[in-house]
Write a protein that holds these residues in place. Structure first.
Motif, PDB file in Angstrom:
ATOM      1  N   ASN A 101     -36.286-159.494  52.704  1.00 24.21           N
ATOM      2  CA  ASN A 101     -37.768-159.099  52.543  1.00 24.21           C
ATOM      3  C   ASN A 101     -37.811-157.528  51.841  1.00 24.21           C
ATOM      4  O   ASN A 101     -37.488-156.651  52.784  1.00 24.21           O
ATOM      5  CB  ASN A 101     -38.679-159.139  53.742  1.00 24.21           C
ATOM      6  N   GLY A 102     -37.931-157.573  50.787  1.00 25.37           N
ATOM      7  CA  GLY A 102     -38.116-155.966  50.146  1.00 25.37           C
ATOM      8  C   GLY A 102     -36.504-155.283  49.785  1.00 25.37           C
ATOM      9  O   GLY A 102     -35.704-156.059  49.355  1.00 25.37           O
ATOM     10  N   VAL A 103     -36.342-154.308  50.311  1.00 29.30           N
ATOM     11  CA  VAL A 103     -35.325-153.339  49.976  1.00 29.30           C
ATOM     12  C   VAL A 103     -33.999-153.747  50.816  1.00 29.30           C
ATOM     13  O   VAL A 103     -34.224-153.878  52.055  1.00 29.30           O
ATOM     14  CB  VAL A 103     -35.477-151.916  50.078  1.00 29.30           C
ATOM     15  N   ALA A 104     -32.922-153.905  50.273  1.00 35.85           N
ATOM     16  CA  ALA A 104     -31.754-154.235  50.915  1.00 35.85           C
ATOM     17  C   ALA A 104     -30.483-153.065  50.080  1.00 35.85           C
ATOM     18  O   ALA A 104     -30.018-153.567  49.151  1.00 35.85           O
ATOM     19  CB  ALA A 104     -31.084-155.462  50.880  1.00 35.85           C
ATOM     20  N   MET A 105     -30.557-151.841  50.721  1.00 37.27           N
ATOM     21  CA  MET A 105     -29.858-151.043  50.081  1.00 37.27           C
ATOM     22  C   MET A 105     -28.649-150.494  50.912  1.00 37.27           C
ATOM     23  O   MET A 105     -28.669-150.486  52.170  1.00 37.27           O
ATOM     24  CB  MET A 105     -30.627-149.818  49.727  1.00 37.27           C
ATOM     25  N   GLY A 106     -27.603-150.265  50.509  1.00 37.19           N
ATOM     26  CA  GLY A 106     -26.446-149.639  50.916  1.00 37.19           C
ATOM     27  C   GLY A 106     -26.009-150.671  52.074  1.00 37.19           C
ATOM     28  O   GLY A 106     -25.576-151.809  52.008  1.00 37.19           O
ATOM     29  N   GLY A 107     -26.144-150.073  53.273  1.00 34.69           N
ATOM     30  CA  GLY A 107     -25.548-150.968  54.501  1.00 34.69           C
ATOM     31  C   GLY A 107     -26.516-152.039  54.631  1.00 34.69           C
ATOM     32  O   GLY A 107     -26.096-153.101  55.306  1.00 34.69           O
ATOM     33  N   GLY A 108     -27.611-152.043  54.206  1.00 30.98           N
ATOM     34  CA  GLY A 108     -28.671-152.970  54.082  1.00 30.98           C
ATOM     35  C   GLY A 108     -28.353-154.162  53.467  1.00 30.98           C
ATOM     36  O   GLY A 108     -28.211-155.393  53.789  1.00 30.98           O
ATOM     37  N   ALA A 127     -28.882-152.974  46.362  1.00 27.55           N
ATOM     38  CA  ALA A 127     -28.081-151.974  45.657  1.00 27.55           C
ATOM     39  C   ALA A 127     -27.094-151.309  46.656  1.00 27.55           C
ATOM     40  O   ALA A 127     -27.189-151.409  47.903  1.00 27.55           O
ATOM     41  CB  ALA A 127     -29.045-150.881  45.111  1.00 27.55           C
ATOM     42  N   LEU A 128     -25.706-150.750  46.078  1.00 29.65           N
ATOM     43  CA  LEU A 128     -25.024-150.067  46.770  1.00 29.65           C
ATOM     44  C   LEU A 128     -25.069-148.539  46.388  1.00 29.65           C
ATOM     45  O   LEU A 128     -24.204-148.186  45.417  1.00 29.65           O
ATOM     46  CB  LEU A 128     -23.568-150.645  46.838  1.00 29.65           C
ATOM     47  N   PRO A 129     -26.025-147.713  46.568  1.00 26.40           N
ATOM     48  CA  PRO A 129     -26.081-146.613  46.056  1.00 26.40           C
ATOM     49  C   PRO A 129     -25.447-145.289  46.858  1.00 26.40           C
ATOM     50  O   PRO A 129     -25.681-144.229  46.472  1.00 26.40           O
ATOM     51  CB  PRO A 129     -27.595-146.358  46.375  1.00 26.40           C
ATOM     52  N   GLU A 130     -24.441-145.880  47.653  1.00 30.23           N
ATOM     53  CA  GLU A 130     -23.715-144.916  48.368  1.00 30.23           C
ATOM     54  C   GLU A 130     -23.251-143.553  47.609  1.00 30.23           C
ATOM     55  O   GLU A 130     -23.330-142.347  47.913  1.00 30.23           O
ATOM     56  CB  GLU A 130     -22.588-145.289  49.176  1.00 30.23           C
ATOM     57  N   PRO A 131     -22.617-143.650  46.412  1.00 25.68           N
ATOM     58  CA  PRO A 131     -21.947-142.717  45.499  1.00 25.68           C
ATOM     59  C   PRO A 131     -23.057-141.737  44.997  1.00 25.68           C
ATOM     60  O   PRO A 131     -22.606-140.539  44.853  1.00 25.68           O
ATOM     61  CB  PRO A 131     -21.345-143.485  44.277  1.00 25.68           C
TER      62      PRO A 131
END
Length: 257
Positions: A101-108, A127-131
């Motif tokens: 539901n909604g944002v799944a970013m990086g570790g999510g 997204a995998l925005p870690e960099p």
């Protein structure tokens, strides 16, 4: 008792909810260790066959690691089973569904990738925005995503950190279904129900054979490999019940043992 997540039993189903909506369900060490305990109990309980993991509220599944917690000078700790007690749990043969539901970013996003199915609301973003913050997706994302959608498509996300909406996630192949936000949990439970119509012993054998088989390059070796959950299936009551129910034209009464 848990403070940062909830776990609700519904027959053979366990619904786990990350409960830090004020932090967009980002995880800090106390939350990670709570989730590890919940999934330890799930793995050990013979009456629980499938789990769904989701996030509280409608804004986020999980925004990943709680960077604010880290920036405040707190020590970053992750349990041996990984982020959310899932990303390094390689011996779990029971299915886990991510209801995003909604944002799944990086570790999510890495939590979702560690699950067997991803059901996404139409407002979900991955997204995998870690960099972009000087980090890297080291909780499995850099390895699971290429294996699930291919190297070039995965690198297009990994090297840019770009956000991918749910519909594109389905096109890329890491999302199983996209539904309106109001229907997300009903859809995830529908998938869980379809799984639970099958023998839990067969499901565990199938999951283990798929994932362990993917680690073997030679097809013959993968097909003829030794899988403990397959051995357990052939010693189970379910192996007798399935053909018997078919012959008697009734629904099987699975024991999961």
């Amino acid at each position: 008792m848990t403070e940062f997540c909830t776990a609700e039993r519904d027959g053979h189903l366990l619904v786990v909810t990350i409960n830090r909506p004020e932090r967009m369900n980002a995880l800090h060490p106390p939350a990670n260790f709570e989730l590890e305990g919940i999934f330890n109990d799930f793995a050990a309980d013979p009456d629980l066959w499938v789990a769904i993991i989701t996030g509280a509220g409608d804004r986020a599944f999980s925004a990943g690691n709680d960077l604010r917690w880290q920036a405040e000078g707190n020590k970053l700790e992750v349990p041996a089973t990984g982020f959310a007690g899932l990303t390094a749990r390689f011996d779990l043969t029971k299915p886990v569904i991510a209801a995003v539901n909604g944002v799944a970013m990086g570790g999510g996003f890495e939590i979702a990738l560690a699950c067997d199915l991803i059901i996404a609301s139409d407002n979900a973003k991955f997204a995998l925005p870690e960099p972009k913050v000087g980090l890297a997706a080291l909780a499995g994302g850099l390895h699971r995503l290429p294996r699930q959608i291919g190297a070039k498509r995965a690198m297009g996300m990994i090297l840019t950190g770009r956000q991918v909406p749910a519909a594109e996630g389905m096109e890329l192949g890491f999302v199983n279904e996209v539904v309106p936000a109001a229907e997300l949990m009903a859809s995830a439970k529908r998938w869980a129900g379809l799984i639970m119509e099958c023998s839990p012993m067969s499901i565990r054998a199938s999951k283990e054979a798929v994932y362990k088989g993917l680690d073997i390059a030679n097809l013959n070796e993968a097909v003829t490999g030794k899988y403990p959950a397959v051995n357990a299936l052939f010693k189970s009551e379910d192996l007798i019940e399935g053909p018997r129910a078919f012959a008697e034209k009734r629904k099987p009464n699975w024991k999961g043992k």
